[in-house]
Design a protein around this motif. Sequence first.
Motif, short mmCIF file in Angstrom:
data_model
loop_
_atom_site.label_atom_id
_atom_site.label_comp_id
_atom_site.label_asym_id
_atom_site.label_seq_id
_atom_site.Cartn_x
_atom_site.Cartn_y
_atom_site.Cartn_z
N PRO A 99 44.15 39.98 38.79
CA PRO A 99 42.86 40.43 39.34
C PRO A 99 42.98 40.69 40.84
CG PRO A 99 42.84 38.06 39.02
CD PRO A 99 44.14 38.55 38.45
N VAL A 100 42.30 41.75 41.29
CA VAL A 100 42.33 42.12 42.70
C VAL A 100 40.90 42.22 43.22
CG1 VAL A 100 43.06 43.82 44.41
CG2 VAL A 100 44.48 43.39 42.38
N VAL A 101 40.58 41.45 44.23
CA VAL A 101 39.26 41.49 44.86
C VAL A 101 39.41 42.13 46.24
CG1 VAL A 101 37.28 40.15 45.70
CG2 VAL A 101 38.53 39.40 43.66
N LEU A 142 32.34 37.94 42.59
CA LEU A 142 33.61 38.64 42.38
C LEU A 142 34.76 37.64 42.32
CD1 LEU A 142 33.17 41.63 44.88
CD2 LEU A 142 32.53 41.51 42.46
N LEU A 143 34.75 36.68 43.22
CA LEU A 143 35.80 35.66 43.23
C LEU A 143 35.78 34.85 41.93
CD1 LEU A 143 35.51 34.37 46.91
CD2 LEU A 143 37.29 35.84 45.97
N ARG A 161 34.77 35.76 38.95
CA ARG A 161 35.32 36.56 37.85
C ARG A 161 36.84 36.66 37.94
NH1 ARG A 161 32.19 41.84 38.76
NH2 ARG A 161 33.84 42.68 37.42
N ALA A 162 37.36 36.77 39.16
CA ALA A 162 38.81 36.87 39.33
C ALA A 162 39.50 35.56 38.92
CB ALA A 162 39.13 37.21 40.78
N VAL A 194 45.76 35.25 42.05
CA VAL A 194 44.62 36.10 42.41
C VAL A 194 44.98 36.82 43.70
CG1 VAL A 194 42.22 36.15 43.19
CG2 VAL A 194 42.87 34.69 41.27
N ILE A 230 43.83 39.20 46.85
CA ILE A 230 42.65 39.58 47.62
C ILE A 230 43.07 40.52 48.74
CG2 ILE A 230 40.77 38.75 49.11
CD1 ILE A 230 40.89 36.09 47.62
N LYS A 236 44.05 44.59 38.11
CA LYS A 236 42.69 44.80 37.62
C LYS A 236 41.69 44.60 38.76
CE LYS A 236 39.25 43.17 34.28
NZ LYS A 236 38.86 44.55 33.93
N ILE A 246 38.42 43.89 40.56
CA ILE A 246 37.18 43.17 40.26
C ILE A 246 36.11 43.73 41.19
CG2 ILE A 246 36.07 40.91 40.09
CD1 ILE A 246 38.49 41.27 38.23
#
Length: 281
Positions: free
Chosen positions: A21-23, A46-47, A49-50, A59, A61, A238, A240
């Motif tokens: 996951p990418v925020v 958002l965090l 969900r990641a 994760v 960011i 992915k 987010i």
Amino acid sequence: MAGRIRSWIGKLFGHGATVIPVVRLQGVIAADTRPGRLNIAGVAPLLKRAFDMKAAPVVAIIVNSPGGSAVQSRLISKRIRDLAEETGKKVIVFVEDAAASGGYFIAVGADEIIADPSSIVGSIGVISAGFGFVEAIEKLGVTRRVYTAGKNKSTLDPFLPEKREDVDRLNAFALDVHHVFIDHVKTRRAGKLTAPDDELFTGQWWSALSGLRLGLIDGLGDIHQTLRERYGADVQLKAIEPKRPLFALPRFGLSAAAAGSATGEVLASIEDRALWSRFGL
């Protein structure tokens, strides 16, 4: 043939590939909810969900911010750490144009910071700026009338002469906030910083090349190359992103409230531009 088809379908739907996951945290950090602003209210979902992606080993960011609210910066950074500790997941921050001031405060919440060689990092300091209009209103023949209950309620009123005690009070407040920033960096970068306090914590900012030498970041690179090298060429990123409303009704014209909001956004845009321009961006 059947095996190839299964392999193709697996790649199409991500089966067998590592999904990370990418925020993206981009913009000025502020409590208000105008577009392009970063704050805990918008970032926390958002965090969550990641970090809820259980199969993800890490994760990622992306930080691209010139700074802003000290409080919102700390809340976001703390939320990153809280979720990392709850889930046991490692966090890697990738810096784009800048992780400066509050942007760097957020980045330090990661386990590892990777930046482009030309990224801007640091600016570990506190700033407060304003204007004084005393002479301007005198020339216009305007008299300022202020009535307060509490002698300090008019502190640093831009239409009244500046008071030494007001400036001293503001400086004391800024020092308190600066110490919070310094303590956060020292805690999160313990054993990595290579320069003395009077070099690192003056509000100065550096390129990532210098930041690496100073221990402010851990490496140089970009998100795609770094994650492919570590998790394989078939790694999938992915994004987010904020959820959009299911239905959005078209609107024509501007109400008084909408016009006021538009004006506010213009002023916010000017303020944001000023923050970015401090770093030549």
